[in-house]
Motif scaffolding. Structure first.
Motif, mmCIF file in Angstrom:
data_model
loop_
_atom_site.group_PDB
_atom_site.id
_atom_site.type_symbol
_atom_site.label_atom_id
_atom_site.label_comp_id
_atom_site.label_asym_id
_atom_site.label_seq_id
_atom_site.Cartn_x
_atom_site.Cartn_y
_atom_site.Cartn_z
ATOM 1 N N LEU A 58 0.851 -1.190 0.000
ATOM 2 C CA LEU A 58 0.000 0.000 0.000
ATOM 3 C C LEU A 58 0.884 1.236 0.000
ATOM 4 C CD1 LEU A 58 -2.575 -1.111 2.666
ATOM 5 C CD2 LEU A 58 -3.125 -0.476 0.343
ATOM 6 N N ASN A 59 0.594 2.155 -0.895
ATOM 7 C CA ASN A 59 1.332 3.414 -0.952
ATOM 8 C C ASN A 59 0.340 4.565 -1.069
ATOM 9 O OD1 ASN A 59 3.967 2.257 -1.004
ATOM 10 N ND2 ASN A 59 3.610 1.722 -3.147
ATOM 11 N N TYR A 60 0.636 5.637 -0.383
ATOM 12 C CA TYR A 60 -0.165 6.849 -0.532
ATOM 13 C C TYR A 60 0.284 7.505 -1.836
ATOM 14 C CZ TYR A 60 -2.281 11.359 0.421
ATOM 15 O OH TYR A 60 -3.028 12.501 0.342
ATOM 16 N N ALA A 61 -0.573 7.479 -2.857
ATOM 17 C CA ALA A 61 -0.214 7.976 -4.189
ATOM 18 C C ALA A 61 -1.363 8.775 -4.772
ATOM 19 C CB ALA A 61 0.145 6.801 -5.089
ATOM 20 N N PRO A 62 -1.619 9.999 -4.277
ATOM 21 C CA PRO A 62 -2.732 10.782 -4.809
ATOM 22 C C PRO A 62 -2.525 11.207 -6.264
ATOM 23 C CG PRO A 62 -1.437 12.097 -3.281
ATOM 24 C CD PRO A 62 -0.893 10.699 -3.227
ATOM 25 N N GLU A 63 -1.281 11.197 -6.745
ATOM 26 C CA GLU A 63 -1.031 11.580 -8.130
ATOM 27 C C GLU A 63 -1.376 10.451 -9.108
ATOM 28 O OE1 GLU A 63 2.422 9.736 -6.267
ATOM 29 O OE2 GLU A 63 1.356 11.543 -5.730
ATOM 30 N N CYS A 65 -3.875 8.033 -8.338
ATOM 31 C CA CYS A 65 -5.225 7.554 -8.052
ATOM 32 C C CYS A 65 -6.214 8.710 -8.056
ATOM 33 C CB CYS A 65 -5.250 6.875 -6.678
ATOM 34 S SG CYS A 65 -4.299 5.347 -6.607
ATOM 35 N N PRO A 66 -7.519 8.413 -8.189
ATOM 36 C CA PRO A 66 -8.527 9.472 -8.137
ATOM 37 C C PRO A 66 -8.592 10.121 -6.752
ATOM 38 C CG PRO A 66 -9.558 7.311 -8.427
ATOM 39 C CD PRO A 66 -8.087 7.110 -8.475
ATOM 40 N N ALA A 67 -9.237 11.254 -6.678
ATOM 41 C CA ALA A 67 -9.240 12.072 -5.457
ATOM 42 C C ALA A 67 -9.818 11.350 -4.244
ATOM 43 C CB ALA A 67 -10.013 13.356 -5.701
ATOM 44 N N GLY A 68 -10.861 10.598 -4.394
ATOM 45 C CA GLY A 68 -11.480 9.938 -3.249
ATOM 46 C C GLY A 68 -10.808 8.638 -2.849
ATOM 47 N N LYS A 69 -9.846 8.178 -3.647
ATOM 48 C CA LYS A 69 -9.174 6.903 -3.374
ATOM 49 C C LYS A 69 -7.671 7.068 -3.560
ATOM 50 C CE LYS A 69 -13.042 4.119 -4.954
ATOM 51 N NZ LYS A 69 -13.427 2.997 -5.830
ATOM 52 N N GLN A 124 -3.925 -4.469 -9.207
ATOM 53 C CA GLN A 124 -3.701 -3.110 -8.730
ATOM 54 C C GLN A 124 -5.029 -2.379 -8.673
ATOM 55 O OE1 GLN A 124 -0.446 -1.128 -10.684
ATOM 56 N NE2 GLN A 124 -1.588 0.788 -10.711
ATOM 57 N N ASP A 125 -5.199 -1.578 -7.613
ATOM 58 C CA ASP A 125 -6.431 -0.812 -7.452
ATOM 59 C C ASP A 125 -6.140 0.390 -6.574
ATOM 60 O OD1 ASP A 125 -9.073 -0.142 -7.753
ATOM 61 O OD2 ASP A 125 -9.827 -1.585 -6.296
ATOM 62 N N CYS A 126 -7.044 1.348 -6.591
ATOM 63 C CA CYS A 126 -6.966 2.509 -5.706
ATOM 64 C C CYS A 126 -8.054 2.382 -4.649
ATOM 65 C CB CYS A 126 -7.134 3.797 -6.500
ATOM 66 S SG CYS A 126 -5.744 4.113 -7.614
#
Length: 154
Positions: A58-63, A65-69, A124-126
């Motif tokens: 798991l990685n925090y990747a807002p760039e 993934c979409p905004a809510g995920k 892979q998923d967000c």
């Protein structure tokens, strides 16, 4: 519970009153129960070993993934059999700390896997963030999948 107590009391009375007849039946029942318990323990350890061979990152990747995920999930099935179902909880930790900063309550998102994941394949998923304790920013935390529960094809 009352029925169980009555059954145990009846068994003890029969064992004391007719030991020659009740003892072989009791030993056979205990052996059968022991075999069932051993089979269940073996199945559980086999599934645990298979879940340990899954690679879940798991990685925090807002760039990416979409905004809510904003959590990017990558699952790699390192087993020789397909993964049928997977469930987990997400924990958040400050670097070098062992206190889970993700709040676990009834409104927390429930995470489920890809369905069937073939051997040596990736998914892979967000995902949405779990609710975090006040004062913590997700970009400063490490996220981990914990309490994995799953089933595999046999």
């Amino acid at each position: 519970m009352l029925i169980g107590a009555v059954l145990i009391l009846t068994w003890l009375i029969l064992l004391l009153r007719y030991p020659a007849k009740a003892l072989p039946v009791s030993l056979a029942a205990a052996l059968g129960l022991g075999l069932v318990a051993a089979w269940v323990i073996w199945e559980d350890s086999r599934d645990t070993h298979r879940l340990e061979r899954l690679e879940v990152r798991l990685n925090y990747a807002p760039e990416q993934c979409p905004a809510g995920k904003p959590l990017l999930l990558l699952i790699n099935n390192g087993n020789k059999i397909p993964l049928i179902e997977l469930r987990w909880r997400i924990a958040a930790y400050a670097p070098g700390d062992n206190i889970n900063l993700a709040e676990d309550n009834y409104t927390s998102p429930r995470y489920r896997g890809p369905g069937e994941l073939l051997p040596d394949s990736q998914w892979q998923d967000c995902l949405p963030l779990p609710p975090l304790r006040a004062g913590y920013r997700p970009q400063t935390l490490e996220f981990r999948a914990e309490h994995l529960q799953g089933s595999f094809a046999d």
